[in-house]
Design a protein around this motif. Structure first.
Motif, mmCIF file in Angstrom:
data_model
loop_
_atom_site.group_PDB
_atom_site.id
_atom_site.type_symbol
_atom_site.label_atom_id
_atom_site.label_comp_id
_atom_site.label_asym_id
_atom_site.label_seq_id
_atom_site.Cartn_x
_atom_site.Cartn_y
_atom_site.Cartn_z
ATOM 1 N N GLN A 1 20.366 8.205 -13.838
ATOM 2 C CA GLN A 1 20.802 8.966 -14.999
ATOM 3 C C GLN A 1 21.983 8.283 -15.693
ATOM 4 N N LEU A 2 22.858 7.703 -14.883
ATOM 5 C CA LEU A 2 24.086 7.125 -15.435
ATOM 6 C C LEU A 2 23.975 5.618 -15.603
ATOM 7 N N SER A 3 22.752 5.122 -15.651
ATOM 8 C CA SER A 3 22.501 3.696 -15.776
ATOM 9 C C SER A 3 23.370 3.066 -16.869
ATOM 10 N N GLY A 4 24.031 1.972 -16.547
ATOM 11 C CA GLY A 4 24.860 1.282 -17.523
ATOM 12 C C GLY A 4 26.341 1.633 -17.391
ATOM 13 N N ARG A 5 26.622 2.663 -16.612
ATOM 14 C CA ARG A 5 28.020 3.090 -16.505
ATOM 15 C C ARG A 5 28.733 2.346 -15.377
ATOM 16 N N ALA A 6 30.030 2.063 -15.574
ATOM 17 C CA ALA A 6 30.822 1.411 -14.531
ATOM 18 C C ALA A 6 31.149 2.431 -13.441
ATOM 19 N N ALA A 7 30.872 2.064 -12.202
ATOM 20 C CA ALA A 7 31.088 2.994 -11.095
ATOM 21 C C ALA A 7 31.635 2.241 -9.883
ATOM 22 N N LEU B 1 23.834 -3.279 -4.596
ATOM 23 C CA LEU B 1 23.967 -2.318 -3.511
ATOM 24 C C LEU B 1 22.988 -1.187 -3.760
ATOM 25 N N THR B 2 22.121 -0.920 -2.796
ATOM 26 C CA THR B 2 21.169 0.173 -2.939
ATOM 27 C C THR B 2 21.934 1.486 -2.854
ATOM 28 N N LEU B 3 21.684 2.377 -3.774
ATOM 29 C CA LEU B 3 22.393 3.649 -3.705
ATOM 30 C C LEU B 3 21.779 4.539 -2.630
ATOM 31 N N PRO B 4 22.608 5.317 -1.929
ATOM 32 C CA PRO B 4 22.064 6.260 -0.955
ATOM 33 C C PRO B 4 21.118 7.255 -1.640
ATOM 34 N N ASP B 5 20.145 7.753 -0.892
ATOM 35 C CA ASP B 5 19.133 8.639 -1.470
ATOM 36 C C ASP B 5 19.749 9.782 -2.281
ATOM 37 N N ALA B 6 20.812 10.351 -1.710
ATOM 38 C CA ALA B 6 21.426 11.510 -2.365
ATOM 39 C C ALA B 6 22.011 11.139 -3.725
ATOM 40 N N LEU B 7 22.358 9.856 -3.916
ATOM 41 C CA LEU B 7 23.024 9.448 -5.154
ATOM 42 C C LEU B 7 22.079 8.794 -6.154
ATOM 43 N N LYS B 8 20.856 8.503 -5.717
ATOM 44 C CA LYS B 8 19.922 7.748 -6.573
ATOM 45 C C LYS B 8 19.688 8.390 -7.941
ATOM 46 N N PRO B 9 19.396 9.708 -7.979
ATOM 47 C CA PRO B 9 19.139 10.312 -9.296
ATOM 48 C C PRO B 9 20.323 10.138 -10.245
ATOM 49 N N GLN B 10 21.555 10.297 -9.708
ATOM 50 C CA GLN B 10 22.734 10.137 -10.559
ATOM 51 C C GLN B 10 22.822 8.693 -11.056
ATOM 52 N N LYS C 1 25.474 -4.215 8.583
ATOM 53 C CA LYS C 1 24.682 -3.186 7.891
ATOM 54 C C LYS C 1 25.602 -2.171 7.230
ATOM 55 N N LEU C 2 25.355 -1.920 5.965
ATOM 56 C CA LEU C 2 26.100 -0.879 5.262
ATOM 57 C C LEU C 2 25.315 0.426 5.389
ATOM 58 N N GLU C 3 25.968 1.416 6.010
ATOM 59 C CA GLU C 3 25.318 2.722 6.184
ATOM 60 C C GLU C 3 25.393 3.454 4.847
ATOM 61 N N THR C 4 24.434 3.111 3.983
ATOM 62 C CA THR C 4 24.531 3.575 2.589
ATOM 63 C C THR C 4 24.597 5.094 2.459
ATOM 64 N N ASN C 5 23.985 5.814 3.390
ATOM 65 C CA ASN C 5 23.984 7.273 3.269
ATOM 66 C C ASN C 5 25.369 7.893 3.410
ATOM 67 N N LYS C 6 26.308 7.126 3.943
ATOM 68 C CA LYS C 6 27.676 7.658 4.100
ATOM 69 C C LYS C 6 28.567 7.277 2.912
ATOM 70 N N ALA C 7 28.040 6.432 2.020
ATOM 71 C CA ALA C 7 28.879 5.956 0.914
ATOM 72 C C ALA C 7 29.073 7.048 -0.143
ATOM 73 N N GLY D 1 20.354 0.674 -8.138
ATOM 74 C CA GLY D 1 21.588 0.805 -7.376
ATOM 75 C C GLY D 1 22.804 0.427 -8.186
ATOM 76 N N LEU D 2 23.790 -0.159 -7.500
ATOM 77 C CA LEU D 2 25.024 -0.558 -8.160
ATOM 78 C C LEU D 2 25.105 -2.079 -8.139
ATOM 79 N N ARG D 3 25.092 -2.695 -9.336
ATOM 80 C CA ARG D 3 25.116 -4.154 -9.449
ATOM 81 C C ARG D 3 26.581 -4.599 -9.492
ATOM 82 N N LEU D 4 27.005 -5.311 -8.445
ATOM 83 C CA LEU D 4 28.375 -5.820 -8.429
ATOM 84 C C LEU D 4 28.490 -6.975 -9.410
ATOM 85 N N GLY D 5 29.722 -7.278 -9.831
ATOM 86 C CA GLY D 5 29.985 -8.298 -10.848
ATOM 87 C C GLY D 5 29.365 -9.638 -10.501
ATOM 88 N N ASP D 6 29.265 -9.930 -9.193
ATOM 89 C CA ASP D 6 28.768 -11.229 -8.777
ATOM 90 C C ASP D 6 27.277 -11.225 -8.481
#
Ligand SMILES: Nc1ncnc2c1ncn2[C@@H]1O[C@H](COP(=O)(O)OP(=O)(O)OP(=O)(O)O)[C@@H](O)[C@H]1O
Ligand SMILES: [Mg+2]
Length: 358
Positions: free
Chosen positions: A269-275, A257-266, A340-346, A248-253
């Motif tokens: 693939q983009l592991s290490g990039r700031a997003a 955050l678990t990435l939504p299913d639709a975004l997981k492959p990206q 609850k964060l509705e991750t699929n809408k993120a 997912g997306l590791r916040l600075g602290d």
């Protein structure tokens, strides 16, 4: 076909570039709303379409005719200005009639048109007054009336409701929408007001620093913004910055955050990039909600009751978040809360370019 087509339009004052490569098509009879922050070039663009401002480069066509060199009076356009000026020595009637009189329209026809516009704009009882005897809102309506009586093919409106109080604005918003249905004139409408942009336009153009950020229907702009600027400008959005990793997306602290299913492959693939993960306030739900998502324990530091809804302000790690909940859900400031964060809408954005990743 009163279609308005801009192709690669530029405008510079001295060395400063104000409009940068704007191309857009406003269809016949369409109502397009242009929004953007102060100074982004909205008025300049409208004035160029009206012919009141020269074009540095590119073409503007109305009804398939390039009008770059056509004077304003021959463009069959009526404009309502941001800083409208009424003739102080003329009555309301004379102000609205003036443009028609200059065009040698017969007196009886002028009276019919002005009376009709006055009726639409609720100015009938004020026709004999001078502008200084009117409120700001009434003057603004006279300025609108001046445009309506011309019966143009294209209406250009530059924040025509900005001087009106909230109630009159809502009323005039409905009036202008109804007017547009009846007159069927192609309309380009500039506003700061998000509600006007969302409710009045067939399509919205979002402008920033002289560039089009996105042009689409209000709903698509809201649900599918092209970049962080659009996402934050049309509606509110929480932006959570971190580094992508497989899970997912590791916040600075440290929060993951678990990435939504639709975004997981990206994400993988983009592991290490700031997003940046973008989340609308309405996509933070009570834990009991049936939607699937990721749960967090938070402590709201401020709760704002707005009547039908409440805004919850809390921190996730070190990042400040705003959530929008119905007001009947019990929430207290400084009391722990599961949310609850509705991750699929993120949505996911690139941190450097601020463009949508998908
Ligand atoms: N005649 C001029 N000479 C030089 N710069 C100008 C001129 N007219 C406008 N500008 C600049 O062009 C930019 C765009 O101005 P414009 O009036 O189009 O903005 P706007 O989007 O309509 O803003 P607002 O929402 O405040 O009305 C601004 O930075 C402004 O200072
Ligand atoms: Mg302006």
């Amino acid at each position: 076909m009163a279609e308005v087509v801009l192709e690669n339009v530029f405008k510079s004052y001295d060395q400063t570039s104000i409009i940068r490569d704007v191309s857009l098509t406003v269809h016949d009879r369409e109502f397009v709303v242009m929004v953007g922050p102060s100074g982004c070039g909205k008025s300049t663009l409208l004035r160029m379409i009206a012919g009141l401002e020269s074009i540095t480069d590119g073409t503007i066509a109305i009804e398939e005719r390039i009008v770059n060199a056509v004077p304003p009076k021959d463009r069959d356009i009526a404009m309502v200005f941001q800083n409208y000026a009424l003739y102080p020595h003329m009555s309301v009637f004379e102000n609205m009639a003036f443009g028609l009189k200059m065009r040698n329209v017969p007196k009886a026809e002028i009276k019919t048109k002005v009376d009709e516009a006055a009726r639409i704009l609720d100015l009938e009882h004020l026709l004999d007054r001078k502008p200084k005897q009117l409120s700001g809102g009434q003057r603004q309506r006279v300025a609108l009336g001046r445009a309506i009586v011309r019966n143009p093919k294209v209406f250009l409106m530059d924040e025509p409701l900005s001087n009106l109080d909230a109630k009159l604005r809502i009323q005039m918003r409905t009036e202008i929408a109804a007017l547009h249905k009846r007159l069927n004139a192609t309309t380009i409408y500039v506003t700061h007001d998000q509600v006007e942009a969302m409710t009045m336009g067939d399509r919205i153009v979002i402008l920033n620093q002289g560039k089009i950020q996105q042009m689409d229907t209000p709903l698509r702009v809201y649900q599918d913004p092209a970049n962080m600027f659009v996402a934050g400008f049309v509606g509110q959005m929480n932006f959570l910055t971190g580094i992508l990793e497989a899970g997912g997306l590791r916040l600075g602290d440290g929060v993951l955050l678990t990435l939504p299913d639709a975004l997981k492959p990206q994400g993988e693939q983009l592991s290490g990039r700031a997003a940046v993960l973008g989340v609308r306030p309405e996509h933070w739900l009570p834990q009991s909600a049936p939607e699937s998502g990721q749960d967090f324990d938070v402590v709201p530091n401020r709760v704002e009751l707005l009547g039908s809804e409440q805004m919850l302000h809390f921190a996730l790690g070190k990042q400040a978040i705003t959530a929008r909940w119905p007001s009947d859900l019990p929430v207290s400031e400084d009391q722990p809360l599961s949310i609850k964060l509705e991750t699929n809408k993120a949505l996911l954005f690139d941190a450097a370019s601020e463009e949508r990743i998908v």
